[in-house]
Write a protein that holds these residues in place. Structure first.
Motif, PDB file in Angstrom:
ATOM      1  N   MET A  24       0.835  -1.180   0.000  1.00  0.00           N
ATOM      2  CA  MET A  24       0.000   0.000   0.000  1.00  0.00           C
ATOM      3  C   MET A  24       0.885   1.252   0.000  1.00  0.00           C
ATOM      4  O   MET A  24       1.921   1.302   0.630  1.00  0.00           O
ATOM      5  CB  MET A  24      -0.887   0.003   1.243  1.00  0.00           C
ATOM      6  N   ILE A  25       0.431   2.253  -0.704  1.00  0.00           N
ATOM      7  CA  ILE A  25       1.123   3.532  -0.704  1.00  0.00           C
ATOM      8  C   ILE A  25       0.678   4.288   0.541  1.00  0.00           C
ATOM      9  O   ILE A  25      -0.514   4.400   0.819  1.00  0.00           O
ATOM     10  CB  ILE A  25       0.813   4.323  -1.980  1.00  0.00           C
ATOM     11  N   LYS A  26       1.642   4.785   1.293  1.00  0.00           N
ATOM     12  CA  LYS A  26       1.340   5.507   2.533  1.00  0.00           C
ATOM     13  C   LYS A  26       1.233   7.003   2.317  1.00  0.00           C
ATOM     14  O   LYS A  26       0.456   7.676   2.991  1.00  0.00           O
ATOM     15  CB  LYS A  26       2.411   5.221   3.580  1.00  0.00           C
ATOM     16  N   ALA A  27       2.030   7.532   1.380  1.00  0.00           N
ATOM     17  CA  ALA A  27       2.015   8.983   1.153  1.00  0.00           C
ATOM     18  C   ALA A  27       2.576   9.308  -0.228  1.00  0.00           C
ATOM     19  O   ALA A  27       3.421   8.586  -0.751  1.00  0.00           O
ATOM     20  CB  ALA A  27       2.840   9.693   2.217  1.00  0.00           C
ATOM     21  N   VAL A  28       2.078  10.403  -0.773  1.00  0.00           N
ATOM     22  CA  VAL A  28       2.605  10.987  -2.005  1.00  0.00           C
ATOM     23  C   VAL A  28       2.947  12.428  -1.664  1.00  0.00           C
ATOM     24  O   VAL A  28       2.126  13.143  -1.087  1.00  0.00           O
ATOM     25  CB  VAL A  28       1.569  10.952  -3.147  1.00  0.00           C
ATOM     26  N   MET A  29       4.161  12.833  -1.997  1.00  0.00           N
ATOM     27  CA  MET A  29       4.597  14.192  -1.704  1.00  0.00           C
ATOM     28  C   MET A  29       5.295  14.799  -2.904  1.00  0.00           C
ATOM     29  O   MET A  29       5.979  14.105  -3.638  1.00  0.00           O
ATOM     30  CB  MET A  29       5.589  14.206  -0.538  1.00  0.00           C
ATOM     31  N   MET A  30       5.079  16.086  -3.043  1.00  0.00           N
ATOM     32  CA  MET A  30       5.851  16.887  -3.991  1.00  0.00           C
ATOM     33  C   MET A  30       6.337  18.082  -3.202  1.00  0.00           C
ATOM     34  O   MET A  30       5.537  18.778  -2.579  1.00  0.00           O
ATOM     35  CB  MET A  30       4.979  17.349  -5.153  1.00  0.00           C
ATOM     36  N   MET A  31       7.629  18.281  -3.214  1.00  0.00           N
ATOM     37  CA  MET A  31       8.190  19.423  -2.491  1.00  0.00           C
ATOM     38  C   MET A  31       9.284  20.049  -3.327  1.00  0.00           C
ATOM     39  O   MET A  31       9.900  19.380  -4.154  1.00  0.00           O
ATOM     40  CB  MET A  31       8.704  18.990  -1.126  1.00  0.00           C
ATOM     41  N   ASN A  32       9.488  21.340  -3.107  1.00  0.00           N
ATOM     42  CA  ASN A  32      10.537  22.009  -3.864  1.00  0.00           C
ATOM     43  C   ASN A  32      11.890  21.797  -3.187  1.00  0.00           C
ATOM     44  O   ASN A  32      11.976  21.186  -2.125  1.00  0.00           O
ATOM     45  CB  ASN A  32      10.216  23.494  -4.096  1.00  0.00           C
ATOM     46  N   THR A  33      12.921  22.322  -3.795  1.00  0.00           N
ATOM     47  CA  THR A  33      14.276  22.095  -3.291  1.00  0.00           C
ATOM     48  C   THR A  33      14.581  22.881  -2.024  1.00  0.00           C
ATOM     49  O   THR A  33      15.623  22.675  -1.419  1.00  0.00           O
ATOM     50  CB  THR A  33      15.326  22.421  -4.374  1.00  0.00           C
ATOM     51  N   GLN A  34      13.668  23.744  -1.598  1.00  0.00           N
ATOM     52  CA  GLN A  34      13.815  24.429  -0.314  1.00  0.00           C
ATOM     53  C   GLN A  34      13.030  23.711   0.793  1.00  0.00           C
ATOM     54  O   GLN A  34      13.028  24.148   1.930  1.00  0.00           O
ATOM     55  CB  GLN A  34      13.328  25.886  -0.390  1.00  0.00           C
ATOM     56  N   GLY A  35      12.323  22.655   0.442  1.00  0.00           N
ATOM     57  CA  GLY A  35      11.582  21.877   1.427  1.00  0.00           C
ATOM     58  C   GLY A  35      10.135  22.279   1.604  1.00  0.00           C
ATOM     59  O   GLY A  35       9.442  21.747   2.464  1.00  0.00           O
ATOM     60  N   LYS A  36       9.631  23.197   0.778  1.00  0.00           N
ATOM     61  CA  LYS A  36       8.226  23.595   0.887  1.00  0.00           C
ATOM     62  C   LYS A  36       7.355  22.550   0.206  1.00  0.00           C
ATOM     63  O   LYS A  36       7.544  22.277  -0.981  1.00  0.00           O
ATOM     64  CB  LYS A  36       7.984  24.948   0.238  1.00  0.00           C
ATOM     65  N   PRO A  37       6.409  21.984   0.938  1.00  0.00           N
ATOM     66  CA  PRO A  37       5.527  20.996   0.305  1.00  0.00           C
ATOM     67  C   PRO A  37       4.580  21.673  -0.672  1.00  0.00           C
ATOM     68  O   PRO A  37       3.945  22.667  -0.339  1.00  0.00           O
ATOM     69  CB  PRO A  37       4.774  20.385   1.487  1.00  0.00           C
ATOM     70  N   ARG A  38       4.518  21.161  -1.866  1.00  0.00           N
ATOM     71  CA  ARG A  38       3.604  21.685  -2.882  1.00  0.00           C
ATOM     72  C   ARG A  38       2.373  20.801  -2.999  1.00  0.00           C
ATOM     73  O   ARG A  38       1.324  21.255  -3.411  1.00  0.00           O
ATOM     74  CB  ARG A  38       4.312  21.819  -4.224  1.00  0.00           C
ATOM     75  N   LEU A  39       2.506  19.540  -2.649  1.00  0.00           N
ATOM     76  CA  LEU A  39       1.385  18.625  -2.549  1.00  0.00           C
ATOM     77  C   LEU A  39       1.803  17.527  -1.594  1.00  0.00           C
ATOM     78  O   LEU A  39       2.908  17.008  -1.695  1.00  0.00           O
ATOM     79  CB  LEU A  39       1.037  18.033  -3.915  1.00  0.00           C
ATOM     80  N   ALA A  40       0.942  17.206  -0.669  1.00  0.00           N
ATOM     81  CA  ALA A  40       1.203  16.101   0.251  1.00  0.00           C
ATOM     82  C   ALA A  40      -0.109  15.399   0.519  1.00  0.00           C
ATOM     83  O   ALA A  40      -1.085  16.035   0.917  1.00  0.00           O
ATOM     84  CB  ALA A  40       1.810  16.608   1.551  1.00  0.00           C
ATOM     85  N   LYS A  41      -0.143  14.130   0.261  1.00  0.00           N
ATOM     86  CA  LYS A  41      -1.350  13.343   0.494  1.00  0.00           C
ATOM     87  C   LYS A  41      -0.955  12.096   1.262  1.00  0.00           C
ATOM     88  O   LYS A  41      -0.128  11.312   0.810  1.00  0.00           O
ATOM     89  CB  LYS A  41      -2.005  12.982  -0.825  1.00  0.00           C
TER      90      LYS A  41
END
Length: 166
Positions: free
Chosen positions: A1-18
């Protein structure tokens, strides 16, 4: 099972987190910071696969891909295949490229609902639903058509909207 999907920039700001398991927002933010600290400290020439038991619990793995200014991250358990998860990131990125004509960080920030629609067509409830970029695009286009149609529907009948009380 997938626990999380994240997209973050190179400064660590999450742009999408599920996250597909419930956890309080504070815990989610802590995990995002932990994942970023691990990713940002890794050299470019190492594997994109990590055991991440210390953050997400026993039998947790992480796979990531770094494109331009974004990290695309999947966290999953041992029931999933690492190479399949890496391919799933590729499907997600290809689909986003088709949606936004060469996706960038700003597309993710300003098209949040479309991002979630794309992600929900690929992964829902922690399970992979679709791996074909073309099929995902068809579904997202249908959703966009339905949204446009619902925005043009007036909830007040024409007979009432033309009436003015005296």
């Amino acid at each position: 099972m997938i626990k999380a999907v994240m997209m973050m920039n190179t400064q660590g700001k999450p742009r999408l987190a599920k996250f597909y398991d419930y956890m309080p927002v504070e815990k989610q933010q802590e995990l995002i910071r932990g994942v970023f600290s691990v990713l940002s400290s890794r050299p470019e020439n190492v594997s994109n696969f990590l055991e991440i038991d210390s953050l997400f619990g026993v039998d947790s793995r992480l796979v990531y891909k770094h494109y331009a200014t974004l990290y695309f991250v999947l966290v999953f358990d041992g029931s999933e295949n690492e190479l399949a998860m890496l391919d799933l990131i590729q499907v997600l990125v290809e689909t986003l490229d088709k949606c936004f004509s060469n996706v960038c960080e700003l597309d993710i920030v300003f098209n949040y609902s479309k991002m979630h629609a794309v992600l929900d067509e690929i992964v829902f409830g922690g399970q992979v639903l679709e791996t074909s970029s073309a099929e995902v695009m068809k579904a997202v286009e249908e959703i966009s058509k339905l949204e446009a149609a619902s925005n043009s529907i007036s909830l007040v009948p024409k007979s009432v909207s033309g009436w003015r009380g005296r």
